[in-house]
Design an enzyme around this catalytic site. Structure first.
Site, PDB file in Angstrom:
ATOM      1  CB  SER A   1      -0.949  -0.037   1.202  1.00 42.48           C
ATOM      2  OG  SER A   1      -1.964   0.926   1.046  1.00 42.48           O
TER       3      SER A   1
ATOM      4  CG  ASP B   1      -5.828  -2.124  -4.325  1.00 40.84           C
ATOM      5  OD1 ASP B   1      -6.597  -1.713  -3.429  1.00 40.84           O
ATOM      6  OD2 ASP B   1      -4.609  -2.246  -4.173  1.00 40.84           O
TER       7      ASP B   1
ATOM      8  CG  HIS C   1      -5.245  -2.572  -0.233  1.00 40.71           C
ATOM      9  ND1 HIS C   1      -4.672  -1.942  -1.321  1.00 40.71           N
ATOM     10  CD2 HIS C   1      -4.829  -1.885   0.848  1.00 40.71           C
ATOM     11  CE1 HIS C   1      -3.946  -0.923  -0.888  1.00 40.71           C
ATOM     12  NE2 HIS C   1      -4.019  -0.861   0.417  1.00 40.71           N
TER      13      HIS C   1
END
Ligand SMILES: *[C@@H]1O[C@H](CO)[C@@H](O)[C@H](O)[C@H]1NC(C)=O
Ligand SMILES: *[C@@H]1O[C@H](CO)[C@@H](O)[C@H](O)[C@H]1NC(C)=O
Ligand SMILES: *[C@@H]1O[C@H](CO)[C@@H](O)[C@H](O)[C@H]1NC(C)=O
Length: 405
Positions: A188, A285, A352
């Protein structure tokens, strides 16, 4: 399996089966009996000496990481993994982080870390990296390790760039300078940081180290949202301004691209990266769908609010629009056909940050694209065992594990 085959055999066979069962259990590959919830708790290491050089978290506390030392033939290999956790784009938001219970703005609050997935310490669950030195770097600056500023009024330190250097230098002292292999990655905001700092990380090591980078869920797409607005680009612009990130963003981008906030988008950075890079990303995502594509703005239609939080509530039209997002995402991926230089593993999941979750990382039978688990794909790529540019060509969005946002 045993149970269903037993229902197919006649009663006469039972005696025979009873002797077979213990043998079958003995012959069962250990892999099937693996406890995928296995983890190892690793203590926090602070770097107090970094404070005098101005390398501090938002609240002025020292940077930190967790390290599990390598053993055996992994003793000279290093995985440096940057934590994620979004960004802060306003003073208020950054101040909030200093008391955040995850420690996203202060090492005073950080806890020990459970290592699993790519950080895992058993060969069965993490075949290529389990015995490497595995480092999880804590994220406490709020701008993907790029900041270079200070807010006197609020006593807030935006020093992500210095935190990055301080951590790497500390690891070099602890033996990384002699590394045979080094994989620099993150997830991330940490996955983005791994892209932004990839060549910089390599510059700390000599040509004796085989250095490669990877980004998990860090390939944030520069695109208009469903309302036709550049919500995310404006957000990135505010982050770069607040944190004074310019100096620490790759020059190849900041010297040409305006506004400089666009230099937080990987598609503007990756073409200039000289180090081999592997991208792990879900084409859908969940974080990107929820924040870039259908951002939480006041005027976002209720139908999108429902759809973005639960794919089963999307209308067929919305699914088509989502598929359009996937195509834009695929179009923005690196163009190099050299898979050693630009590897990738792009699923059609909504996930994610997948590499830290054992279910996505390497579970058999489990989640695969092109008959490869993520662990196999990244391991094969790192060691050059085979070329890896895997993209799931089934465009139907799927929920592959529970972690979405
Ligand atoms: C600012 O933060 C630093 C680091 O936590 C602390 O030592 C210092 O006392 C603070 N200064 C003020 C004026 O609050
Ligand atoms: C690690 O896992 C244990 C057991 O599930 C849990 O109690 C603990 O809170 C976890 N620690 C962290 C930092 O997540
Ligand atoms: C592909 O990339 C690798 C790794 O960067 C490099 O060593 C190799 O020369 C490249 N091959 C070609 C054909 O460009």
């Amino acid at each position: 399996m045993l149970h269903s085959s037993r229902t197919m055999v006649g009663a006469r066979m039972y005696g025979w089966l009873y002797t077979l069962v213990p043998i079958l259990i003995l012959l069962t590959p250990v892999g099937l009996a693996v406890d995928i919830t296995h983890f190892k708790t690793v203590a926090l290491t602070l770097i107090p000496s970094a404070v005098k050089n101005g390398a501090v978290c938002l609240d002025g506390s020292p940077p930190a990481y967790h390290i599990d030392r390598g053993v055996g033939d992994g003793a000279n290999n290093w995985l440096v993994f940057l934590e994620g956790g979004g960004w802060c784009d306003t003073t208020e938001d950054c101040l909030k982080r200093t008391t955040d219970k995850e420690g996203l703005g202060s090492s005073k609050i950080m806890q020990a870390k459970n290592f699993t997935g790519i950080l895992g310490s058993t060969q069965q669950l993490n075949p290529d990296f389990y015995n490497w030195n595995r480092v999880f770097v804590r994220y406490c600056d709020g701008a993907s390790f790029t900041g270079n500023s200070f807010d006197r009024v609020n006593n807030l330190s935006y020093k992500g760039g210095k935190v990055f250097s301080a951590v790497v230098k500390d690891l070099l002292r602890k033996g990384m300078r002699h590394a045979t292999n080094a994989l620099f990655m993150g997830c991330s905001a940490g996955g983005l940081a791994a892209i932004l700092n990839c060549d910089r990380f390599r510059s700390f090591l000599t040509e004796h180290t085989n250095v490669k980078c990877a980004s998990d869920a860090g390939y944030f797409l520069h695109t208009k949202d469903v309302l036709g607005e550049y919500t995310y680009a404006n957000y990135y612009k505010r982050i770069v301004k607040l944190h004074g990130s310019n100096k620490n963003l790759p020059k190849a981008c900041t010297s040409t691209v305006r506004p400089r906030g666009l230099c937080l988008f990987p598609q503007n950075i990756v073409p200039h990266i000289e180090t081999p890079l592997f991208l792990i990303n879900a084409a859908y995502d969940g974080n990107q769908i929820g924040r870039i594509w259908a951002p939480s703005v006041d005027h976002l239609p209720e139908s999108w609010v429902r759809c973005k939080f639960d794919i089963t509530k999307c209308t067929p039209d919305q699914i088509d629009i989502l598929k359009g997002f996937r195509l834009k995402f695929l179009n923005a991926l690196p163009k190099s056909s050299n898979a050693s230089f630009r590897g990738m593993f792009i699923s059609s999941c909504l996930n994610h940050c997948q590499t830290q979750d054992q279910r996505n990382w390497d579970t058999d039978p489990g989640f695969k694209v092109d008959d490869k688990t993520m662990a196999q794909a990244l391991g094969n790529w790192f060691y050059g065992r085979r070329s890896v540019q895997i993209i799931d060509d089934d465009s139907v969005p799927k929920v592959c594990a529970t972690k979405l946002l």
